[in-house]
Design an enzyme around this catalytic site. Structure first.
Site, PDB file in Angstrom:
ATOM      1  N   LEU A   1      -0.556  -2.740   8.847  1.00  0.00           N
ATOM      2  CA  LEU A   1      -1.090  -1.582   8.121  1.00  0.00           C
ATOM      3  C   LEU A   1      -2.257  -1.943   7.213  1.00  0.00           C
ATOM      4  CD1 LEU A   1       1.966  -0.717   8.866  1.00  0.00           C
ATOM      5  CD2 LEU A   1       1.667   0.958   7.064  1.00  0.00           C
TER       6      LEU A   1
ATOM      7  N   LYS B   1     -12.111   0.768  13.588  1.00  0.00           N
ATOM      8  CA  LYS B   1     -10.727   1.045  14.002  1.00  0.00           C
ATOM      9  C   LYS B   1     -10.659   1.186  15.531  1.00  0.00           C
ATOM     10  CE  LYS B   1      -8.018   1.420  10.332  1.00  0.00           C
ATOM     11  NZ  LYS B   1      -6.758   0.653  10.208  1.00  0.00           N
TER      12      LYS B   1
ATOM     13  N   TYR C   1     -16.229   2.974   9.758  1.00  0.00           N
ATOM     14  CA  TYR C   1     -14.760   2.905   9.685  1.00  0.00           C
ATOM     15  C   TYR C   1     -14.156   3.279  11.050  1.00  0.00           C
ATOM     16  CZ  TYR C   1     -10.021   4.318   8.224  1.00  0.00           C
ATOM     17  OH  TYR C   1      -8.670   4.475   8.101  1.00  0.00           O
TER      18      TYR C   1
ATOM     19  N   ASP D   1       0.109  -8.659   1.324  1.00  0.00           N
ATOM     20  CA  ASP D   1      -0.872  -7.741   0.744  1.00  0.00           C
ATOM     21  C   ASP D   1      -1.820  -8.538  -0.160  1.00  0.00           C
ATOM     22  OD1 ASP D   1      -0.458  -4.353   0.379  1.00  0.00           O
ATOM     23  OD2 ASP D   1      -2.084  -5.371  -0.693  1.00  0.00           O
TER      24      ASP D   1
ATOM     25  N   THR E   1     -12.922  -6.263   6.868  1.00  0.00           N
ATOM     26  CA  THR E   1     -11.455  -6.263   6.721  1.00  0.00           C
ATOM     27  C   THR E   1     -10.802  -5.729   7.986  1.00  0.00           C
ATOM     28  OG1 THR E   1     -11.722  -5.727   4.393  1.00  0.00           O
ATOM     29  CG2 THR E   1      -9.537  -5.393   5.305  1.00  0.00           C
TER      30      THR E   1
ATOM     31  N   GLY F   1       0.831  -1.211   0.000  1.00  0.00           N
ATOM     32  CA  GLY F   1       0.000   0.000   0.000  1.00  0.00           C
ATOM     33  C   GLY F   1       0.860   1.253   0.000  1.00  0.00           C
ATOM     34  N   PHE F   2       0.190   2.386   0.050  1.00  0.00           N
ATOM     35  CA  PHE F   2       0.890   3.670   0.002  1.00  0.00           C
ATOM     36  C   PHE F   2       1.876   3.809   1.172  1.00  0.00           C
ATOM     37  CE2 PHE F   2      -0.064   7.956   2.004  1.00  0.00           C
ATOM     38  CZ  PHE F   2       1.080   8.567   1.513  1.00  0.00           C
TER      39      PHE F   2
END
Ligand code: UDP
Length: 330
Positions: free
Chosen positions: A76, A153, A149, A31, A95, A10-11
């Site tokens: 991450l 988290k 979201y 990933d 996820t 990812g980024f």
């Protein structure tokens, strides 16, 4: 040391891979390439210190194998971006909640130190600015998809803290504020890559709402350095840290800054939130980190200013666009 990075393509994950490989660590990136991209890590493929497993973090057997093979874990992997979160709310929650539960269970099983990446979204609509780690979390109603979201988290954070209290499992939680840098795409909503690309194309910059909402943007290199240093700091275990930059700007001013730094002919187009994200959307008016805790712990101070960040993004997207870029950085 052998280090597992979930979401390594990812980024942010790919920048973390770069930093750790450069310091001589052996890195395993896990990933599923849902939002991660091969091009983020293509330059590392074939490197003796880098390997890649293409799998879902919900896959318990593979996650256990990867964790068992590592000395430390950076978690991450996550659903990312406001656009993706409102368009795929079921996948987002599954996820984040299931994936983190699998990672934490494996880390507990093999007793591996793990750093969990949470988000400034958990502060929600709190108006007590700046946000510090012990503040209350102010979440909106479950009829508004965006909050799924933040709640997911937050649940990850509670689970991580529960492992810490239950068995002193070495776990660190970080709340990432708006993070920006090369390899970030505007595809999932993120404002800086979107504005820079719109400016380079000479298209209107789409400012959502009235543009008075503010954010603080942090360069991914500052974030990655903080992640690495926190992992190396034993007293960080069992704690939550904000990571970001406290330089605050309104989104309208951000658009003007991007236009100025690109020298673009673009105009600004005001777009109602409803048009951007649908009818049940809520945005946060201000989001500013209190960085005193991380500053005291590891001497953290972000080195890149907002202008550095915007210039880096202009250079990145101008290079991607090649010789036909309409406007060049400068
Ligand atoms: N935003 C905007 N135009 C865009 C994308 C985002 O005005 O094309 C706004 C968005 O509504 C929010 C801010 O920019 O107020 C930051 O959005 P982003 O999705 O980058 O991160 P957020 O802080 O909302 O998670």
């Amino acid at each position: 040391m052998r280090i597992l990075i979930t979401g390594g393509a990812g980024f942010i994950g790919s920048h973390l891979c770069d930093a750790l490989v450069a310091s001589g660590h052996s890195v395993l990136a896990l990933d599923d390439f849902s939002t991660g991209r091969h091009e983020n890590i293509a330059h590392l493929e074939g490197h003796a210190l880098f390997s890649l497993v293409s799998a879902d973090i919900g896959d318990e057997e593979i996650v256990r194998e990867c964790v068992a093979a590592a000395d430390r874990v950076f978690h991450l992997a996550s659903a990312v971006g406001v656009r993706l979160i409102v368009e795929q709310p079921v996948r987002t929650i599954e996820t984040i909640v299931h994936g983190t539960s699998v990672v934490l269970e494996a880390c507990a099983r093999y007793r591996r130190p793990v750093l969990i990446t949470s988000t400034s979204e958990v502060y929600g609509k709190s108006s007590k600015v700046p946000f510090s780690e012990e503040d209350d979390l102010v979440i909106g109603p479950s009829t508004k998809r965006r909050w799924g979201y933040a709640v997911s988290k937050a649940l990850d954070e509670f689970l991580a803290m529960a492992y810490w209290h239950h068995s002193r499992m070495p776990v660190i939680v970080v709340r990432l504020f708006n993070t920006v840098g090369p390899r970030q795409t505007g595809q999932y909503g993120m404002v800086v890559p979107r504005f820079v690309q719109q400016a380079l194309r000479g298209e209107p910059l789409t400012v959502y709402g009235d543009g008075t909402q503010t954010r603080c943007f942090c360069h991914v290199k500052d974030v990655v350095q903080a992640l690495v240093r926190l992992m190396d700091y034993p007293a960080a275990r069992g704690q939550v840290f904000n990571i970001g930059n406290a330089e605050e700007i309104s989104i309208r001013q951000l658009a003007e800054r991007v236009i100025a730094l690109t020298g673009s002919i673009s105009a600004i187009r005001m777009v109602p939130f409803e048009e951007a994200y649908g009818p049940d959307f809520e945005d946060m008016q201000r989001r500013v980190p209190d960085l005193s805790k991380i500053q005291k712990a590891i001497g953290y101070a972000p080195r890149h200013t907002l202008d550095d960040i915007i210039r880096d993004m202009i250079a990145y997207y101008a290079e991607k666009r090649g010789p036909h870029a309409l406007y060049q950085a400068g």
